[in-house]
Structures are given as C-alpha cells and as structure tokens.
Design a protein around this motif. Structure first.
Motif, PDB file in Angstrom:
ATOM      1  N   ARG A  96      58.791  15.171  -2.905  1.00 62.79           N
ATOM      2  CA  ARG A  96      58.483  16.033  -1.717  1.00 62.79           C
ATOM      3  C   ARG A  96      59.899  16.349  -0.583  1.00 62.79           C
ATOM      4  O   ARG A  96      60.225  17.126  -0.449  1.00 62.79           O
ATOM      5  N   SER A 106      53.875  15.859  -7.453  1.00 68.43           N
ATOM      6  CA  SER A 106      53.918  16.215  -5.845  1.00 68.43           C
ATOM      7  C   SER A 106      53.345  15.120  -4.997  1.00 68.43           C
ATOM      8  O   SER A 106      53.765  15.282  -3.872  1.00 68.43           O
ATOM      9  N   ASP A 118      45.287  16.423  -4.365  1.00 69.36           N
ATOM     10  CA  ASP A 118      46.017  17.096  -3.448  1.00 69.36           C
ATOM     11  C   ASP A 118      45.475  16.728  -1.949  1.00 69.36           C
ATOM     12  O   ASP A 118      46.231  16.443  -0.997  1.00 69.36           O
ATOM     13  N   TYR A 155      57.234  22.956  -6.835  1.00 73.52           N
ATOM     14  CA  TYR A 155      56.772  21.883  -7.786  1.00 73.52           C
ATOM     15  C   TYR A 155      56.276  22.328  -9.062  1.00 73.52           C
ATOM     16  O   TYR A 155      56.488  21.293 -10.104  1.00 73.52           O
ATOM     17  N   ARG A 156      55.990  23.251  -9.370  1.00 71.38           N
ATOM     18  CA  ARG A 156      55.926  23.737 -10.922  1.00 71.38           C
ATOM     19  C   ARG A 156      57.169  23.669 -11.434  1.00 71.38           C
ATOM     20  O   ARG A 156      57.070  23.227 -12.717  1.00 71.38           O
ATOM     21  N   ARG A 192      50.684  23.788   0.743  1.00 70.25           N
ATOM     22  CA  ARG A 192      49.752  22.692   0.734  1.00 70.25           C
ATOM     23  C   ARG A 192      50.033  22.104   2.300  1.00 70.25           C
ATOM     24  O   ARG A 192      49.241  21.660   2.901  1.00 70.25           O
ATOM     25  N   ASP A 193      51.410  21.944   2.478  1.00 72.54           N
ATOM     26  CA  ASP A 193      51.615  21.153   4.081  1.00 72.54           C
ATOM     27  C   ASP A 193      52.663  22.121   4.699  1.00 72.54           C
ATOM     28  O   ASP A 193      53.586  21.328   5.402  1.00 72.54           O
ATOM     29  N   MET A 194      52.513  23.380   4.541  1.00 73.64           N
ATOM     30  CA  MET A 194      53.426  24.350   5.397  1.00 73.64           C
ATOM     31  C   MET A 194      53.327  24.119   6.738  1.00 73.64           C
ATOM     32  O   MET A 194      54.258  23.716   7.565  1.00 73.64           O
ATOM     33  N   SER A 233      50.795  19.158  -9.962  1.00 76.75           N
ATOM     34  CA  SER A 233      49.953  18.316  -8.990  1.00 76.75           C
ATOM     35  C   SER A 233      50.281  16.633  -8.841  1.00 76.75           C
ATOM     36  O   SER A 233      50.399  16.258  -8.003  1.00 76.75           O
ATOM     37  N   THR A 274      55.654  28.033  -2.231  1.00 70.08           N
ATOM     38  CA  THR A 274      56.253  26.630  -2.458  1.00 70.08           C
ATOM     39  C   THR A 274      55.663  25.923  -3.701  1.00 70.08           C
ATOM     40  O   THR A 274      56.147  25.202  -4.225  1.00 70.08           O
ATOM     41  N   GLY A 275      54.334  26.406  -4.210  1.00 68.24           N
ATOM     42  CA  GLY A 275      53.852  25.717  -5.302  1.00 68.24           C
ATOM     43  C   GLY A 275      54.861  25.779  -6.548  1.00 68.24           C
ATOM     44  O   GLY A 275      54.891  25.165  -7.662  1.00 68.24           O
ATOM     45  N   ARG A 332      41.317  31.369 -11.032  1.00 70.07           N
ATOM     46  CA  ARG A 332      42.485  30.734 -11.687  1.00 70.07           C
ATOM     47  C   ARG A 332      42.016  30.744 -13.148  1.00 70.07           C
ATOM     48  O   ARG A 332      43.185  31.123 -13.936  1.00 70.07           O
ATOM     49  N   ARG A 359      46.262  12.322  -1.550  1.00 67.31           N
ATOM     50  CA  ARG A 359      47.362  11.717  -1.853  1.00 67.31           C
ATOM     51  C   ARG A 359      48.113  11.314  -0.493  1.00 67.31           C
ATOM     52  O   ARG A 359      47.469  11.645   0.585  1.00 67.31           O
ATOM     53  N   ARG A 402      42.045  18.460  -9.170  1.00 71.80           N
ATOM     54  CA  ARG A 402      43.194  18.896  -8.182  1.00 71.80           C
ATOM     55  C   ARG A 402      42.965  18.712  -6.884  1.00 71.80           C
ATOM     56  O   ARG A 402      43.751  18.575  -5.799  1.00 71.80           O
TER      57      ARG A 402
END
Ligand code: DC
Length: 216
Positions: free
Chosen positions: A108, A102, A181, A38-39, A129-131, A99, A34-35, A156, A184, A177
């Motif tokens: 969202r 999002s 993340d 957002y990308r 992140r929020d699955m 980031s 799912t990232g 990374r 927020r 990040r």
C-alpha cells in the motif's frame, strides 16, 4: 490552484469502472483505476515468482517495481518496466492475488506516492477502495458506490477473461473478496465519513453519473 479530485470507492463489481469513466468524460478529466496498480503488483509477483508473503522478499521486490500509467487516446494504460500490461491483469488468479497482496502495508505504501503524484498533475476521478479514506482525504467530492452481491457477481462474470468461467465461483470469490477487503487491518474498504452513498443495484451507469453530477 489545486487540482480537483473526485473519489469513487466501493466493493468489486459495483460499477466503479464504468461510472468513473463516464463521469471523467463528462468532466473532461482523466480517470484513474487504482485497482489496476494492485493488479500490476500481482502480475509481477506471478511473472517473477516472488515469495511475497515474506516481508523482506516483498520489500526488495517493491523497490524494483516500476509501474506507470501512460495517457493514450482511450485513457490510461498501465505499464510495468516499460511493457503495456493493461490487457493481462483481469484473470481470476491476478484478481485474488491482488486482493491478498493489497493487505500488505508495504504494498500500500509503495503505491501511495504514485497515486498522489498523478493527482498533483491534473484534475481526476480516482476509483478504488481507500481513495476517500486514505489516499485523498481532502478530495473535493467523495462517492461510495455499492450494489447487491448477485448484481456485482453477474457483472464480473461477464467481464472476466477466463475460459472456464463459472458463475457460482465468481460469486463465491467476490463474497470472499468483500470480506477480505473490508476486514483487512490496512486501509480496509469503508466509506469516508463525508462520502455520498449511492446504491447502483437498479440504476444504469448513466443514471448513477447523473445522480453524482447533482453533487458537483
Ligand atoms: O478494483 P479491482 O477489483 O481491480 O481491485 C483489485 C484489488 O486491489 C481489490 O481486491 C483490492 C485492491 N485494491 C485496494 O486495496 N485498494 C484500492 N484503492 C484499489 C484496489
């Protein structure tokens, strides 16, 4: 029968992508990163030079957004308005913009229906992140995968596509990040109350997946 959804949440670089790919292969289902969505939003903001910090501009932009996953042999690929952008969304500029964007509630909510729509069609492993907390609170099994910052930054660094990459910058950006993340207001990164926590600092992806499978 409802489809079986497994969620993997955790900070950047914890190994969610590798682990969710292996787990989905083992289970014979799809894996949804799912990232990447957002990308994809960040990619289009950059391409179209959108003043996304203005809420009215952002709303208008989101209403024209057309992101879709297509299942191909090697897995899901991300298309924006019909164009495959999968290989263009891993630069550090897109990473930081994804980031930042999002954190916007409108971003969202625009992606929420898309994610739930995919889950309505088949069994899947969703990573993000929020699955487990927001998108799939009723998932069959939820994992929270984490690892030490230095281990995550090294991973990374190894995968980033920038030519002038610099390890200390990757690590500093990752720390920023993490803070953004987790702090927020909208869907911050945090484990669901019923998530199974796995520390991947000193485990190979296969070891992590084998551990996960003991809970399935
Ligand atoms: O997993 P990633 O590094 O590709 O994600 C890029 C950004 O997208 C990340 O910094 C936060 C955001 N994101 C999110 O807010 N919720 C998700 N479910 C997945 C990613």
């Amino acid at each position: 029968m409802p489809h079986r959804i497994i969620t993997i949440d955790g900070p950047a670089g914890a190994g969610k992508t590798t682990v969710s790919t292996l787990l989905a292969q083992d289970l014979g289902c799809i894996r949804v990163d799912t990232g990447a969505l957002y990308r994809g939003v960040a990619y289009e903001i950059m391409q179209q030079d959108i003043a996304w910090e203005n809420d009215a501009v952002l709303k208008r932009f989101l209403s024209t957004l057309d992101l879709q996953f297509h299942l191909e042999k090697e897995g899901l690929r991300l298309f924006s308005s019909g164009k495959d952008i999968t290989d263009q969304i891993r630069t550090s500029r897109i990473t930081m913009l994804a980031s930042a964007a999002s954190a916007k509630p409108d971003v969202r909510s625009a992606l929420l229906a898309l994610q739930r729509g995919i889950a309505g069609q088949q069994d899947a492993v969703f990573e993000g992140r929020d699955m487990g907390t927001v998108v799939f609170p009723d998932a069959a099994v939820k994992f929270f995968l984490f690892a030490d910052l230095s281990v995550r930054a090294r991973r990374r660094y190894d995968e980033t596509q920038d030519e002038n990459k610099d390890f200390s910058r990757v690590m500093a950006e990752m720390a920023k990040r993490d803070t953004d993340d987790t702090q927020r207001a909208q869907a911050p990164l945090k484990p669901a109350p019923d998530a199974i926590h796995i520390d991947a600092s000193f485990l190979t992806p296969r070891q992590v997946v084998d551990k996960m499978r003991t809970y399935l």
